[in-house]
Design an enzyme around this catalytic site. Sequence first.
Site, short mmCIF file in Angstrom:
data_model
loop_
_atom_site.label_atom_id
_atom_site.label_comp_id
_atom_site.label_asym_id
_atom_site.label_seq_id
_atom_site.Cartn_x
_atom_site.Cartn_y
_atom_site.Cartn_z
N HIS A 1 8.83 3.87 8.81
CA HIS A 1 8.81 2.80 10.14
C HIS A 1 7.44 3.35 10.72
O HIS A 1 7.48 4.67 11.12
CB HIS A 1 10.06 2.98 10.83
CG HIS A 1 9.99 2.26 12.01
ND1 HIS A 1 10.15 0.78 11.95
CD2 HIS A 1 9.87 2.83 13.53
CE1 HIS A 1 10.09 0.33 13.44
NE2 HIS A 1 9.95 1.17 14.17
N ARG B 1 22.81 -13.68 5.03
CA ARG B 1 22.44 -12.43 4.40
C ARG B 1 23.28 -12.19 3.29
O ARG B 1 22.64 -11.43 2.41
CB ARG B 1 22.41 -11.37 5.48
CG ARG B 1 21.37 -10.62 5.58
CD ARG B 1 21.29 -9.50 6.81
NE ARG B 1 20.92 -10.22 8.09
CZ ARG B 1 19.71 -10.45 8.57
NH1 ARG B 1 18.55 -10.26 7.59
NH2 ARG B 1 19.40 -11.10 9.32
N MET C 1 10.76 -6.32 4.66
CA MET C 1 10.77 -6.93 5.95
C MET C 1 11.95 -7.56 6.01
O MET C 1 12.17 -8.74 7.01
CB MET C 1 9.76 -7.91 6.14
CG MET C 1 8.17 -6.93 6.10
SD MET C 1 8.13 -5.65 7.15
CE MET C 1 7.67 -6.20 8.77
N ARG C 2 13.22 -7.40 5.25
CA ARG C 2 14.44 -7.89 5.65
C ARG C 2 15.35 -6.92 6.06
O ARG C 2 15.32 -5.96 5.61
CB ARG C 2 14.88 -8.56 4.27
CG ARG C 2 14.01 -9.65 3.50
CD ARG C 2 13.51 -10.55 4.43
NE ARG C 2 14.54 -11.61 5.11
CZ ARG C 2 14.20 -12.45 5.67
NH1 ARG C 2 13.25 -12.63 6.41
NH2 ARG C 2 15.28 -13.19 6.35
N GLU D 1 0.71 7.28 6.72
CA GLU D 1 2.05 6.79 5.98
C GLU D 1 2.00 7.17 4.52
O GLU D 1 2.72 7.44 3.95
CB GLU D 1 2.24 5.08 6.12
CG GLU D 1 2.69 4.53 7.57
CD GLU D 1 2.81 3.30 7.76
OE1 GLU D 1 3.38 2.65 6.68
OE2 GLU D 1 2.71 2.76 8.61
N SER E 1 0.84 -1.14 0.08
CA SER E 1 0.02 -0.13 -0.08
C SER E 1 0.94 1.09 0.09
O SER E 1 0.61 2.37 -0.72
CB SER E 1 -0.99 -0.07 1.20
OG SER E 1 -0.08 0.03 2.48
N ASN E 2 2.00 1.27 0.71
CA ASN E 2 2.80 2.43 0.80
C ASN E 2 3.36 2.49 -0.80
O ASN E 2 3.68 3.82 -1.19
CB ASN E 2 4.12 2.29 1.72
CG ASN E 2 3.70 2.76 2.94
OD1 ASN E 2 3.40 3.62 3.21
ND2 ASN E 2 3.56 1.77 4.11
C1 GRF Z 1 2.82 -1.65 7.14
O1 GRF Z 1 2.74 -1.95 8.64
C2 GRF Z 1 3.88 -0.40 7.55
O2 GRF Z 1 3.79 0.14 8.58
C3 GRF Z 1 5.19 -0.85 7.19
O3 GRF Z 1 5.34 -2.02 6.49
C4 GRF Z 1 3.74 -2.52 6.56
C5 GRF Z 1 3.20 -2.87 5.35
O4 GRF Z 1 2.96 -1.81 4.43
N1 GRF Z 1 6.32 0.18 6.68
P1 GRF Z 1 2.41 -1.85 2.88
O5 GRF Z 1 1.08 -1.90 2.89
O6 GRF Z 1 3.11 -3.38 2.23
O7 GRF Z 1 3.14 -0.72 2.29
#
Ligand code: GRF
Length: 198
Positions: free
Chosen positions: A111, A67, A92-93, A176, A15-16
């Site tokens: 964040h 890594r 998320m890595r 965000e 979504s971001n």
């Molecule tokens: C959201 O919880 C945001 O706070 C963090 O990543 C998570 C997923 O965001 N930055 P998105 O919808 O995949 O952009």
Amino acid sequence: MSHKRVAILLSGGGSNMVSLVDSMTGAHPARACLVLSNDAQAGGLQKAADRGVPTAVVDHRPYKGDRPAFEAELIKPLLEAEPDIICLAGFMRVLTGDFVSQFQGRMLNIHPSLLPKYKGLHTHARALEAGDAEHGCTVHEVTAALDDGPILGQARVSVEPGDMPETLAARVLTWEHKLYPAVLRRFASGDKTPVLLS
Ligand code: GRF
């Protein structure tokens, strides 16, 4: 005027990423050049493709525990895209200092807390646990230290009575989607003055 090229890294729904891509139109000095994920199932990949943005996947699982080996693969599509700016958006890595140092000063992250409070995970639950009256999100330059680095923007939201982590997260997420595009536009025009929303 040639546009600044922006690569966006994500792990989930994106979504971001959608907010960022949809903001880069008209007189905006930047355009998305790549959406890159560590997960082939990330919902954000289809959303990027629907918007005509090139996508790539480097699955982190074959490199479990190594890594640097994962990052040696991850960097290939990234360098091919020749980005000027890299936006981590729900990626998320954890990235090593070596990887980050190649993009220092032009890699951003969002964040979901008012840094320096609540680095790491479960930020909404931790803010509720602490009884904070305010919470929010931060866009910062990425450095070797996790969720650290110069702050480029913050959005503050009030914690409401009865808030659960999910309801607070949802409220923060809408901010965000306002904050990250505003910071990117300012950053892409060479202005690092923090964006403060509330
Ligand atoms: C959201 O919880 C945001 O706070 C963090 O990543 C998570 C997923 O965001 N930055 P998105 O919808 O995949 O952009």
